[in-house]
Design a protein around this motif. Sequence first.
Motif, PDB file in Angstrom:
ATOM      1  N   ASP A   1       1.631   0.192   4.095  1.00  0.00           N
ATOM      2  CA  ASP A   1       1.377   0.432   2.668  1.00  0.00           C
ATOM      3  C   ASP A   1       0.294   1.489   2.529  1.00  0.00           C
ATOM      4  O   ASP A   1      -0.710   1.477   3.251  1.00  0.00           O
ATOM      5  CB  ASP A   1       0.920  -0.841   1.950  1.00  0.00           C
ATOM      6  CG  ASP A   1       2.047  -1.825   1.697  1.00  0.00           C
ATOM      7  OD1 ASP A   1       3.218  -1.486   1.963  1.00  0.00           O
ATOM      8  OD2 ASP A   1       1.753  -2.939   1.212  1.00  0.00           O
ATOM      9  N   LYS A   2       0.499   2.391   1.584  1.00  0.00           N
ATOM     10  CA  LYS A   2      -0.458   3.466   1.361  1.00  0.00           C
ATOM     11  C   LYS A   2      -1.518   3.023   0.357  1.00  0.00           C
ATOM     12  O   LYS A   2      -1.202   2.448  -0.682  1.00  0.00           O
ATOM     13  CB  LYS A   2       0.270   4.711   0.856  1.00  0.00           C
ATOM     14  CG  LYS A   2      -0.599   5.924   0.826  1.00  0.00           C
ATOM     15  CD  LYS A   2       0.200   7.188   0.616  1.00  0.00           C
ATOM     16  CE  LYS A   2      -0.779   8.347   0.594  1.00  0.00           C
ATOM     17  NZ  LYS A   2      -0.143   9.598   0.885  1.00  0.00           N
TER      18      LYS A   2
ATOM     19  N   THR B   1      -6.408   6.397   8.709  1.00  0.00           N
ATOM     20  CA  THR B   1      -6.471   7.573   7.855  1.00  0.00           C
ATOM     21  C   THR B   1      -6.013   8.762   8.681  1.00  0.00           C
ATOM     22  O   THR B   1      -6.531   9.015   9.769  1.00  0.00           O
ATOM     23  CB  THR B   1      -7.905   7.805   7.339  1.00  0.00           C
ATOM     24  OG1 THR B   1      -8.309   6.645   6.617  1.00  0.00           O
ATOM     25  CG2 THR B   1      -7.961   9.015   6.416  1.00  0.00           C
TER      26      THR B   1
ATOM     27  N   ALA C   1      -1.666  12.677   5.449  1.00  0.00           N
ATOM     28  CA  ALA C   1      -0.826  11.500   5.210  1.00  0.00           C
ATOM     29  C   ALA C   1      -1.564  10.438   4.407  1.00  0.00           C
ATOM     30  O   ALA C   1      -0.968   9.477   3.940  1.00  0.00           O
ATOM     31  CB  ALA C   1      -0.346  10.916   6.531  1.00  0.00           C
ATOM     32  N   GLY C   2      -2.869  10.567   4.281  1.00  0.00           N
ATOM     33  CA  GLY C   2      -3.651   9.599   3.525  1.00  0.00           C
ATOM     34  C   GLY C   2      -4.031   8.383   4.338  1.00  0.00           C
ATOM     35  O   GLY C   2      -4.013   8.399   5.565  1.00  0.00           O
ATOM     36  N   THR C   3      -4.350   7.324   3.631  1.00  0.00           N
ATOM     37  CA  THR C   3      -4.815   6.091   4.252  1.00  0.00           C
ATOM     38  C   THR C   3      -3.766   5.003   4.065  1.00  0.00           C
ATOM     39  O   THR C   3      -3.316   4.754   2.950  1.00  0.00           O
ATOM     40  CB  THR C   3      -6.158   5.657   3.633  1.00  0.00           C
ATOM     41  OG1 THR C   3      -7.106   6.707   3.825  1.00  0.00           O
ATOM     42  CG2 THR C   3      -6.693   4.395   4.281  1.00  0.00           C
ATOM     43  N   THR C   4      -3.386   4.375   5.161  1.00  0.00           N
ATOM     44  CA  THR C   4      -2.390   3.309   5.126  1.00  0.00           C
ATOM     45  C   THR C   4      -2.923   2.071   5.823  1.00  0.00           C
ATOM     46  O   THR C   4      -3.858   2.145   6.621  1.00  0.00           O
ATOM     47  CB  THR C   4      -1.081   3.741   5.833  1.00  0.00           C
ATOM     48  OG1 THR C   4      -1.383   4.083   7.184  1.00  0.00           O
ATOM     49  CG2 THR C   4      -0.419   4.915   5.129  1.00  0.00           C
TER      50      THR C   4
END
Length: 137
Positions: free
Chosen positions: A28-29, A62, A66-69
Amino acid sequence: MNNPTPPYEQVRREIIEQVGSGELRPGDKLPAIRVLAGDLGLAPGTVARAYKLLEEAQIVLTRRGAGTTVAPGAAMEARKLAATAERESGGPIDAGLVALFAGPIVAARARGARDVEILAAVRAVLAGENGEDGGGA
């Protein structure tokens, strides 16, 4: 957020709780730092600090671009952190540790030490102020 707990710690704990409960699942992001900070009315550095601590605890990953998941295995890590927090706040404790400390505490009290002094001494040992390593991991 009218709470004496620092805001970064409140954010960290909330995410850990959501991961532990299954509300957030591996992959999940999470919101971008600036987005979450804006939503919560916090400085971006506050949210960044929470995310950094979560990454160190292997709760999130992170990746640039791609961001943080939520990390694989994060639910297990979140449960471990929650159990530790429960113990630190007076929850279930290790009976073996209680037995280990019982004798020295009785001896300290027999010498006239007050509980507050005993706790201060334990904290000093944990901090390595006795010239030893404190026995930490």
